[in-house]
Design an enzyme around this catalytic site. Structure first.
Site, PDB file in Angstrom:
ATOM      1  N   HIS A 199       0.830  -1.200   0.000  1.00 45.33           N
ATOM      2  CA  HIS A 199       0.000   0.000   0.000  1.00 45.33           C
ATOM      3  C   HIS A 199       0.869   1.256   0.000  1.00 45.33           C
ATOM      4  O   HIS A 199       0.445   2.321  -0.455  1.00 45.33           O
ATOM      5  CB  HIS A 199      -0.897   0.055   1.245  1.00 45.33           C
ATOM      6  CG  HIS A 199      -1.956  -0.995   1.294  1.00 45.33           C
ATOM      7  ND1 HIS A 199      -1.767  -2.201   1.914  1.00 45.33           N
ATOM      8  CD2 HIS A 199      -3.230  -1.007   0.819  1.00 45.33           C
ATOM      9  CE1 HIS A 199      -2.878  -2.926   1.813  1.00 45.33           C
ATOM     10  NE2 HIS A 199      -3.782  -2.222   1.160  1.00 45.33           N
ATOM     11  N   ASP A 269      -4.657  -7.192  -6.935  1.00 46.67           N
ATOM     12  CA  ASP A 269      -4.817  -6.351  -5.762  1.00 46.67           C
ATOM     13  C   ASP A 269      -5.131  -4.941  -6.259  1.00 46.67           C
ATOM     14  O   ASP A 269      -4.996  -4.632  -7.453  1.00 46.67           O
ATOM     15  CB  ASP A 269      -3.539  -6.373  -4.923  1.00 46.67           C
ATOM     16  CG  ASP A 269      -3.806  -6.154  -3.435  1.00 46.67           C
ATOM     17  OD1 ASP A 269      -4.898  -5.666  -3.086  1.00 46.67           O
ATOM     18  OD2 ASP A 269      -2.910  -6.454  -2.623  1.00 46.67           O
TER      19      ASP A 269
END
Length: 534
Positions: A199, A269
């Site tokens: 992230h 993702d």
């Protein structure tokens, strides 16, 4: 950005080259956007009618079970889309983001090491998800957590042993899909050996192919053998396989397809994660992922007001839609690749609707609690690891000090479940957090989401005497570790409750009295409070 606002209606106009209707629907079929708000916006309903393949829910979309079920019914009525959501148990929950998950996480189940408990918890999660009208749970995490300081996996993993992770992954997948909810093993080919959260930045895992096969791929092979419907790729570079990150790597996709024999849906993702957005770029990554063999591109948590100039949910969707359409028109992305991907997404949608129809969409409260509540409570108790004389050691009003600073971005927040459980059992107790909490948005990195080594502890208090100290994963954040040391210098007999990855048996040797929970959930919080106060 390749879309412009056209007026007060909030609609946008595409700037991509024109393609025929069939191709336009194929482009829609391979995308999984999120959206803001608690009802389906007009642009999303239009996209569903145009063949949108999937929609992803986040915590801000969900207010109550009734609202969520009605939202899902509206989305299903508008198109053929698969509704997906992260619902792992433990800290990563969207349905229970406000009150805490009633289901324990993977590390608790791995510590208990009872496949019947793992299957029961998976059934409970699936029933929650199915009752909310959701088709695909983006779970389980099949990563082997081989780096104890991993900043994003940790207690989301069943453990550090490949065989243990593999058997529990397979049991979870089998039980979940038996309830009519598709499972998704993630994050292929493995996010367990990273010191960087994808992230926040781009992780590189420099292991050789043999290590990858004997360690990281074992649980994914188990998931495939169990018939898992989806596998999620990771935003990680594995030099032994490719110089490109896994999500855009044909070599990684070939390893999954040819090496493990997987023929279900490969979903990326979220491409809004900084590992992608700050390297390849948000829209371009979608094109490259599809070209590499990914079937369904997850855009991520959209349009939230984290910084100035954040695009809207519709603008993010149009940006990716236009980029993929342009790539097809320019010949960079073959129509045949879209046809293959869309066929897999449509097959998944057909399976989920058939499974839902066979089992019914509603689940009674009694059916959820009869076997699942007991399984969660048993797993939470069995997972506790205790050091020192802690059982029944607390009474009266106590002082709880929380020294955690870094949140898990996938979780979206630091939970207060254990503190709340102690306050409930010990009236008059107090809780103090050493570090100020930053705004919490699941799946979106913020300024405070730093990698290890960058942490600053200038905001830390000098410490106050404490009876209980709450800590996350030891060694994952220098600021947290320094604050813990200060607390134990003041109160060497305090009970340290470790809510993160516990590492080895000798972790936190300075803590004379300690409880290692292997994660945080409502059952875990209750188990800790019962242990310490009885």
């Amino acid at each position: 950005m390749s879309s412009v606002n056209t007026g007060t209606s909030g609609s946008t106009t595409s700037t991509a080259p024109a393609v025929d209707e069939r191709t336009r629907r194929l482009v829609h079929a391979v995308l999984m956007p999120g959206f803001t708000g608690t009802s389906a916006p007009p642009w999303l309903l239009d996209a569903l009618r145009d063949g949108l393949g999937s929609v992803c829910y986040f915590g801000h979309n969900l207010e109550s079970p009734e609202q969520t079920a009605a939202l899902s019914k509206r989305i299903h009525a508008a198109g053929r889309a698969v509704i997906a959501m992260d619902e792992e148990g433990g800290g990563v929950t969207r349905l229970h983001v406000r009150g805490g998950s009633p289901h324990v996480g993977a590390a608790v189940l791995g510590r208990a090491d009872d496949l019947a408990l793992t299957a029961a918890v998976a059934r409970g999660i699936a029933r929650d998800v199915r009752a909310a009208g959701i088709d695909l749970a983006l779970a389980p995490v099949a990563d082997v957590n081989s780096d104890p300081a991993n900043p994003v996996i940790g207690v989301r993993s069943f453990g550090a042993d490949p065989d243990l992770v593999g058997t529990h992954t397979a049991a979870f997948v089998t039980a979940m899909q038996a309830e009519g909810v598709a499972a998704c093993a993630k994050h292929f080919p493995g996010h367990g050996d990273t010191k960087v959260d994808s992230h926040v930045g781009l992780p590189v895992v420099g292991v050789d192919l043999e290590t990858l096969r004997s360690r990281d791929l074992v649980p994914f092979a188990g998931a495939v053998e169990a018939g898992v419907r989806c596998v999620m790729t990771s935003h990680i570079v594995f030099p032994a396989l490719d110089s490109a990150m896994a999500t855009v790597s044909p070599a990684v996709v070939a390893l999954l397809r040819d090496g493990l024999g997987f023929d279900g849906v490969i979903v990326s993702d979220a491409i809004s994660m900084l590992a992608v957005a700050e390297t390849i770029g948000f829209a371009e990554s979608a094109v490259r992922a599809l070209a590499a063999g990914v079937d369904l591109v997850c855009l991520g948590n959209p349009g939230l007001p984290l910084t100035g100039g954040t695009p809207t949910d519709e603008e993010e969707f149009r940006t990716v839609l236009d980029a993929v359409t342009r790539a097809v028109a320019e010949g960079r992305l073959p129509v045949a690749r879209l046809e293959e991907a869309a066929a897999r997404v449509h097959a998944l949608a057909d399976w989920t609707r058939g499974a839902r129809g066979a089992r019914g969409g509603d689940v009674s409260e009694a059916s959820v609690t009869s076997d699942v509540t007991d399984a969660n409570a048993a797993a939470a108790r069995r997972a506790l690891r205790v050091r020192g004389q802690v059982a029944g050691s607390l009474s009266g009003a106590v002082r709880v000090v929380d020294v955690r600073r870094r949140r898990n971005v996938a979780t979206g927040r630091l939970s207060d479940l254990v503190a709340d459980a102690l306050l409930e059992r010990l009236p008059g107790s107090t809780v103090e957090a050493v570090f100020a909490r930053t705004a919490t948005v699941e799946g979106r990195a913020q300024q405070g989401d730093l990698t290890p080594g960058e942490a600053q502890d200038g905001t830390a208090s000098p410490g106050i005497p404490a009876d209980v100290v709450l800590v996350g994963t030891p060694g994952s954040d220098p600021a947290q570790d320094a604050a813990l040391a200060r607390q134990l210098a003041l109160s060497p007999g305090a009970v340290v409750v470790c809510l993160g990855w516990p590492g080895t048996e000798d972790v936190l040797p300075e803590a004379v009295n300690a409880v290692f929970t292997h994660g945080e959930s409502l059952p875990t919080a209750r188990a800790v409070a019962a242990l310490l106060t009885r």
